[in-house]
Design an enzyme around this catalytic site. Structure first.
Site, mmCIF file in Angstrom:
data_model
loop_
_atom_site.group_PDB
_atom_site.id
_atom_site.type_symbol
_atom_site.label_atom_id
_atom_site.label_comp_id
_atom_site.label_asym_id
_atom_site.label_seq_id
_atom_site.Cartn_x
_atom_site.Cartn_y
_atom_site.Cartn_z
ATOM 1 N N SER A 133 -20.666 -44.535 -34.797
ATOM 2 C CA SER A 133 -20.684 -44.955 -36.013
ATOM 3 C C SER A 133 -19.612 -44.308 -36.952
ATOM 4 O O SER A 133 -18.739 -44.602 -37.831
ATOM 5 C CB SER A 133 -22.010 -44.683 -37.089
ATOM 6 O OG SER A 133 -23.052 -45.747 -36.542
ATOM 7 N N ARG B 102 -15.740 -45.292 -38.376
ATOM 8 C CA ARG B 102 -15.533 -45.129 -39.924
ATOM 9 C C ARG B 102 -14.300 -44.036 -39.825
ATOM 10 O O ARG B 102 -13.538 -44.221 -40.904
ATOM 11 C CB ARG B 102 -16.659 -44.510 -40.693
ATOM 12 C CG ARG B 102 -17.563 -45.931 -40.615
ATOM 13 C CD ARG B 102 -19.087 -45.448 -41.048
ATOM 14 N NE ARG B 102 -20.011 -46.351 -41.385
ATOM 15 C CZ ARG B 102 -20.563 -47.034 -40.517
ATOM 16 N NH1 ARG B 102 -20.508 -46.764 -39.238
ATOM 17 N NH2 ARG B 102 -21.294 -47.846 -40.803
ATOM 18 N N GLY C 18 -19.986 -55.613 -33.381
ATOM 19 C CA GLY C 18 -20.324 -56.059 -34.633
ATOM 20 C C GLY C 18 -19.893 -55.301 -35.797
ATOM 21 O O GLY C 18 -19.559 -55.547 -36.857
ATOM 22 N N ARG D 37 -23.388 -63.780 -33.217
ATOM 23 C CA ARG D 37 -23.965 -62.993 -33.962
ATOM 24 C C ARG D 37 -23.453 -63.312 -35.400
ATOM 25 O O ARG D 37 -22.442 -63.707 -35.805
ATOM 26 C CB ARG D 37 -23.573 -61.445 -33.832
ATOM 27 C CG ARG D 37 -24.139 -60.801 -32.573
ATOM 28 C CD ARG D 37 -23.612 -59.352 -32.477
ATOM 29 N NE ARG D 37 -24.262 -58.435 -33.135
ATOM 30 C CZ ARG D 37 -24.206 -57.069 -33.095
ATOM 31 N NH1 ARG D 37 -23.343 -56.711 -32.373
ATOM 32 N NH2 ARG D 37 -24.772 -56.520 -34.157
ATOM 33 N N SER E 15 -29.384 -53.191 -43.659
ATOM 34 C CA SER E 15 -28.046 -53.330 -42.845
ATOM 35 C C SER E 15 -26.962 -52.393 -43.322
ATOM 36 O O SER E 15 -26.311 -52.683 -44.199
ATOM 37 C CB SER E 15 -27.501 -54.736 -42.359
ATOM 38 O OG SER E 15 -26.098 -54.629 -41.725
ATOM 39 N N GLN F 134 -24.273 -52.111 -41.751
ATOM 40 C CA GLN F 134 -23.107 -52.856 -41.756
ATOM 41 C C GLN F 134 -22.677 -53.832 -42.895
ATOM 42 O O GLN F 134 -21.324 -53.580 -43.267
ATOM 43 C CB GLN F 134 -23.002 -53.551 -40.220
ATOM 44 C CG GLN F 134 -23.061 -52.794 -39.011
ATOM 45 C CD GLN F 134 -22.947 -53.811 -37.759
ATOM 46 O OE1 GLN F 134 -23.005 -55.104 -37.805
ATOM 47 N NE2 GLN F 134 -23.006 -53.022 -36.587
ATOM 48 N N ASP G 121 -31.564 -48.767 -33.528
ATOM 49 C CA ASP G 121 -30.714 -49.038 -32.331
ATOM 50 C C ASP G 121 -31.324 -48.082 -31.192
ATOM 51 O O ASP G 121 -31.035 -48.267 -30.024
ATOM 52 C CB ASP G 121 -29.304 -48.062 -32.272
ATOM 53 C CG ASP G 121 -28.435 -49.054 -33.371
ATOM 54 O OD1 ASP G 121 -28.525 -50.308 -33.415
ATOM 55 O OD2 ASP G 121 -27.378 -48.599 -34.031
ATOM 56 N N LYS H 168 -28.946 -58.329 -32.711
ATOM 57 C CA LYS H 168 -28.138 -57.442 -32.113
ATOM 58 C C LYS H 168 -27.182 -58.053 -31.116
ATOM 59 O O LYS H 168 -27.075 -59.088 -30.853
ATOM 60 C CB LYS H 168 -28.896 -56.160 -31.633
ATOM 61 C CG LYS H 168 -29.515 -55.097 -32.986
ATOM 62 C CD LYS H 168 -28.578 -54.612 -33.472
ATOM 63 C CE LYS H 168 -29.133 -53.810 -34.535
ATOM 64 N NZ LYS H 168 -28.229 -52.741 -35.349
#
EC number: 2.5.1.19
Length: 427
Positions: free
Chosen positions: A21, A25, A92, A120, A166, A168, A312, A339
């Protein structure tokens, strides 16, 4: 591939690869900042490499000498229309967050991915982006990839309650809000991982977070930073569970990220009676050394606001539950269905094929333990976490072989997984 079985014990210490993650980023914020951002200990898994290539395609110079990644940031206003379609691979995170980045760009893009990503749903991102003035369309009424998109230089701010928990979707809307005319308010259903919020502040931006409400103003600029990526707790979780369930084991994991929005797996391990210890805690870097050893475990209930903090890790937690005495109930985890695979069904099928007692439910699983595991053929269906879960499960198998189909999926997040496993087997 044939997996290692009949493990006699796992011993040794590991430095876990960089957090996925934060790696994603750091590339995004580095590209959107002014100046040269350096990133150390970045994860070089396939998902992160997809993000890196997409920003190169958008006109950002990114150098990687194998040690340090240097990103020559261009700001929001320096991104260029890509010459070709943007390939998001299996990621994703990439397609959703980059949709938010591109929401404020006045050019046409098409984003696509592999077979798994193409199943997805993206409507959770496209619906609010349309409200902000973005032209975006996907396949079917759920907006499956590929996505065609044309952003707007006059994005409207948004007041939006997320229908799902979420990180995301939240992050995509934050990136869009940073380019909107005015203040946006985003309200989470449950608190999710907050790396995007942390990095906005690290790169010199501002936002207000009160409980589940985030307020963010458009027109902000970012300044290049030096980023050191801690180890990924989602990758560490496989070794945490291995150390707890394989007999005669003691594993030390160094420099693991312990951001409070990600540590649900540690809470569950403690709740189940696992021997786990945190040391060398760095409050600034949010990292620690974590030690686990073989433990007697008991079943537990997992649900509610802890789910976003371990979403996760639920595949490997399910394996943990098969080796605990009694019943473990996982609920409120319907997000698992969208997922890389339907992880409720695929996890249950894989472990049941090996002798586990798992009943899938609408929003989770009921696992009855403790069960011995035996050999089977298991397919990852392209899902990296299914692959690693099965490799750890195989260590417990005393009878038969475990044949893992499409094992290469593990390279998505942990290219050195099998070499790290070898080190612990011979530690």
């Amino acid at each position: 591939m044939k997996l290692e079985t009949k493990a006699q014990g796992l011993r040794g210490s590991l430095r876990i690869p960089g957090d996925k993650s934060i790696s994603h980023r750091s590339i995004m914020f580095g590209s959107l900042a002014k100046g040269v951002t350096t990133v150390r200990d970045i994860l070089r898994g396939e998902d992160v490499l997809s993000t890196m290539q997409v920003f190169r395609d958008l006109g950002v110079t990114i150098e990687d000498d194998g040690d340090v990644v240097r990103i020559h940031g261009v700001g929001f206003d320096g991104l260029k229309a890509p010459q070709n379609k943007l390939d998001m691979g299996n990621s994703g995170t990439s397609i959703r967050l980059i949709s938010g980045v591109l929401a404020g760009q006045d050019f046409d893009v098409e984003m696509f991915g592999d077979d798994s990503l193409s199943k997805r749903p993206m409507d959770r991102v496209t619906i609010p982006l349309r409200q902000m003035g973005v032209e975006v369309s996907g396949q079917t009424d759920r907006d499956l990839p590929p996505l065609k998109m044309h952003g707007s230089k006059s994005l409207k701010p948004i007041h939006y309650e997320l229908p799902v928990a979420s990180a995301q979707v939240k992050s995509a809307l934050i990136f869009a809000a940073l380019q909107a005319d005015g203040e946006s308010v985003i309200i989470e259903k449950e608190k999710t991982r907050n790396h995007t919020e942390d990095m906005i502040q690290q790169f010199g931006g501002q936002l207000q977070v009160e409980g589940k409400e985030i307020r963010i103003s458009g027109g902000q600029t970012f300044t290049a930073q030096e980023v050191v990526v801690p180890g990924d707790i989602s990758s560490a979780a496989f070794w945490l569970v291995a150390g707890l369930v394989v007999p005669n084991s003691k594993i030390v994991l160094k420099n693991v990220g312990i951001n409070e929005t990600r540590t649900g797996v540690i809470d569950v391990i403690k709740d189940m009676g696992g021997k786990i210890k945190l040391s060398d805690i760095d409050q600034v870097a949010k990292s620690a050394t974590i030690t686990v050893e073989t433990s007697e475990l008991k079943g537990t209930e997992i649900g509610g606001d802890i789910i976003p903090r371990l979403i996760d890790e639920l595949p490997i937690i399910t394996l943990l539950a098969t080796q605990a005495q009694g019943k473990t109930v996982i609920r409120d985890a319907e997000e698992l269905k969208v997922k890389e695979t339907d992880r409720i069904q695929v996890v249950a099928d894989a472990l049941n094929a090996m002798g586990a007692d798992i009943v899938p439910t609408e929003d989770g699983m009921i696992i009855t333990g403790k069960t011995p595991l035996h050999g089977a053929e298991v397919n990852t269906f392209g899902d990296h976490r299914i692959g690693m879960m099965t490799a750890i499960a195989a260590l417990l198998v005393q009878d038969g072989e475990v044949d893992l189909q499409r094992a290469e999926a593990i390279n998505t997040s942990y290219p050195s997984f099998f070499s790290d496993l070898e080190g612990l087997l011979h530690g």
